[in-house]
Scaffold this motif. Structure first.
Motif, short mmCIF file in Angstrom:
data_model
loop_
_atom_site.label_atom_id
_atom_site.label_comp_id
_atom_site.label_asym_id
_atom_site.label_seq_id
_atom_site.Cartn_x
_atom_site.Cartn_y
_atom_site.Cartn_z
N PHE A 1 0.82 -1.21 0.00
CA PHE A 1 0.00 0.00 0.00
C PHE A 1 0.86 1.27 0.00
O PHE A 1 0.62 2.22 -0.76
N ALA A 2 1.90 1.30 0.85
CA ALA A 2 2.69 2.52 1.03
C ALA A 2 3.50 2.86 -0.21
O ALA A 2 3.64 4.04 -0.55
N PRO B 1 9.10 9.83 -1.15
CA PRO B 1 9.84 8.56 -0.96
C PRO B 1 9.94 8.09 0.48
O PRO B 1 10.23 6.91 0.72
N VAL B 2 9.73 8.98 1.46
CA VAL B 2 9.82 8.56 2.86
C VAL B 2 8.48 8.03 3.38
O VAL B 2 8.41 7.54 4.51
N VAL B 3 7.43 8.10 2.55
CA VAL B 3 6.10 7.66 2.97
C VAL B 3 6.09 6.18 3.41
O VAL B 3 5.46 5.85 4.43
N PHE C 1 8.31 4.49 4.96
CA PHE C 1 8.85 4.42 6.31
C PHE C 1 7.85 4.99 7.33
O PHE C 1 7.70 4.46 8.43
N ILE C 2 7.17 6.09 6.95
CA ILE C 2 6.18 6.68 7.85
C ILE C 2 5.03 5.72 8.10
O ILE C 2 4.57 5.54 9.24
N TYR C 3 4.56 5.05 7.05
CA TYR C 3 3.44 4.13 7.20
C TYR C 3 3.84 2.86 7.95
O TYR C 3 3.04 2.29 8.69
N LEU C 4 5.08 2.42 7.73
CA LEU C 4 5.56 1.26 8.49
C LEU C 4 5.57 1.54 9.99
O LEU C 4 5.27 0.65 10.81
N GLU C 5 5.89 2.76 10.36
CA GLU C 5 5.93 3.11 11.78
C GLU C 5 4.58 2.87 12.45
O GLU C 5 4.50 2.42 13.59
N ILE C 6 3.49 3.17 11.75
CA ILE C 6 2.15 3.04 12.32
C ILE C 6 1.89 1.60 12.75
O ILE C 6 1.44 1.33 13.87
N VAL C 7 2.16 0.64 11.86
CA VAL C 7 1.85 -0.76 12.17
C VAL C 7 2.94 -1.40 13.02
O VAL C 7 2.65 -2.25 13.87
#
Length: 498
Positions: A319-320, A353-355, A357-363
């Motif tokens: 998704f990210a 491009p950092v999105v 990593f940001i979305y991985l942090e949530i889960v």
């Protein structure tokens, strides 16, 4: 709990949160036009300070209630209602002294954090809300733990509609001073919090609890909850410090105080909401993952933990990476449509491009907290924010607004690589870079390359909404098709034997 309930509950929460995020994004754009980017910057600082005060007063109440009630449910003959009462007492012990201190030192706090002593009255009103906010957070965590995810979702809807409706009504006469806007914001938050507290109390009183023997005494609950509360407070304190330093360092780069707050307001009011808007599904999933992982972990079902970990990470990256590619291509137009100007559009494209990593942090944070790795999470947040603050202090005075980009890249890449390593190690999950990263990258490059072919024959499509719709209409089905063609023939999740 049935295995498919995670998917079902995520769909429910995503539907609600998506509607709320759409309304919030529209309201944020309306606020920027109505009161100006400078006032939005002040409101962002006020919101960051309130988050810190609420975290200190509540002791990360929702996470504690959700995790410890879930663990109690995972044990035979437990008593989750008593665990909730322990959480409410623990929250009250923290809320009273913190609220008193914030109320007493309101003038100094408003001058240090909000850069305006005239906001002391707003800080005092905020302090009076802290105990009630912690009470609501405990009940939200409880209903989340017992798998009644519709209750927190309804609370979100009720609170959002009241807050936005009252704030829009109070601002209907046009431009107002930043002090008055902050007061209006507190009034709207108070109304939403009071109604949410009544709603949650009625639902809990109507719920019949079965008896049992609680595995936690109050003092043991306090010993377990204290590291969780300390980690949440540390994270909130570092986040507030980072937000406070950005306007200061922007002034050091040569901007005026008004211009610095305006740029900070554009970043917080346009760039960040656009980057986080697609993560609605992941935010809903993370709230469900914490009790699910905690319950499986308490029951000793390590295979379930491994399966959820690998599946969630894989779906998040699929998704990210797609969202990052969309923002990279259309971020300029999105920033312009949000009334953020060319600067916000450029920032969205640079940060795209950092999105992942940001979305991985949530889960990953949800997975780690469910596994009981709160101490690692706190230390990792500490290292991440130390890096971010150091980069802010060094790069923003040198490069201005673009120094924020450097801080986001360095901190997110470092912090989330550590989270991914620890989550895979704790869940004993085999890490396959080709499957997790190779497939999404190949799919997005292939689908976007094919979707861009019409633009070669008609360049006007690149600058119009019809071209954007046509591009996404081709790229999205192709992206899904590539994954379907590359699907695995054997069992999707392969964990080590226990």
């Amino acid at each position: 709990m049935r295995k498919r309930s995670v998917i079902r509950d995520t769909i429910k929460m995503t539907a609600v949160q998506f509607v709320l995020e759409c309304l919030a994004l529209w309201f944020q754009s309306w606020m920027t036009r109505r009161v100006g980017a400078e006032t939005v910057g002040i409101l962002a600082l006020a919101g960051s300070f309130f988050q810190l005060a609420a975290m200190a007063a509540g002791g990360n109440a929702m996470l504690c209630a959700s995790r410890f009630v879930s663990e109690e449910l995972g044990r035979t003959g437990g008593c989750p209602a008593r665990v909730l009462r322990h959480g409410l007492c623990f929250c009250l012990m923290l809320a009273v002294p913190v609220s008193t201190a914030v109320y007493w030192f309101a003038p100094e706090l408003s001058r240090q954090f909000l850069r305006d002593a005239a906001l002391a009255d707003a800080v005092r009103m905020m302090a009076l809300l802290l105990p009630l906010w912690g009470y609501c957070a405990c009940l939200r965590g409880y209903f989340n733990a017992v798998c009644h995810v519709a209750v927190p979702a309804l609370c979100d809807v009720l609170e959002f509609l009241l807050r936005v409706g009252i704030l829009a009504f109070l601002l209907r006469h046009g431009a107002a001073s930043s002090v008055q806007v902050c007061r209006d914001l507190i009034y709207s938050m108070a109304a939403g919090t009071f109604c949410t507290a009544i709603f949650l109390t009625v639902l809990y009183v109507r719920r019949r609890e079965s008896g049992g023997t609680c595995s936690l005494s109050f003092w043991r609950y306090g010993r377990l909850a204290f590291p969780v509360a300390l980690g949440g407070c540390l994270t909130a304190a570092l986040s507030t410090a980072n937000d406070t330093l950005i306007p200061i360092t922007l002034r050091q780069s040569g901007d005026s105080a008004s211009r610095a707050l305006e740029q900070f307001g554009t970043f917080e009011g346009v760039v960040i909401p656009v980057l986080f808007f697609p993560s609605t599904m992941l935010c809903a999933l993370s709230g469900i993952l914490i009790p699910e992982i905690a319950r499986a972990n308490a029951a000793g079902n390590q295979r379930r933990v491994c399966q959820l970990t690998e599946r969630v990470i894989q779906l998040t990256l699929i998704f990210a990476i797609l969202i990052a590619a969309i923002l990279l291509k259309f971020g300029g137009r999105v920033g312009y449509w949000m009334d953020g100007g060319t600067l916000s559009g450029k920032m969205i494209r640079i940060l795209a491009p950092v999105v992942p990593f940001i979305y991985l942090e949530i889960v990953l944070e949800a997975l780690l907290k469910g596994m009981g790795k709160q101490n690692f999470s706190s230390l990792n947040y500490l290292a991440e924010y130390v890096i971010r603050i150091c980069v802010v202090l060094i790069f923003i005075p040198l490069f201005g607004f673009y120094g924020i980009v450097a801080s986001y890249y360095t901190s997110n890449v470092f912090g989330n690589c550590n989270r991914l390593r620890m989550a895979a190690k704790t869940a004993n999950m085999p890490f396959h870079p080709g499957k997790l990263l190779g497939k999404p990258l190949f799919a997005v490059v292939f689908s976007f390359a094919v979707a861009a072919l019409p633009e070669l024959f008609c360049p006007a499509l690149r600058e119009c909404a019809v071209g954007m719709v046509l591009f996404l209409g081709i790229a999205l089905p192709l992206y899904v098709l590539v994954f379907w063609l590359l699907r695995e023939r054997h069992t999707w999740v392969t964990c080590r034997e226990w």
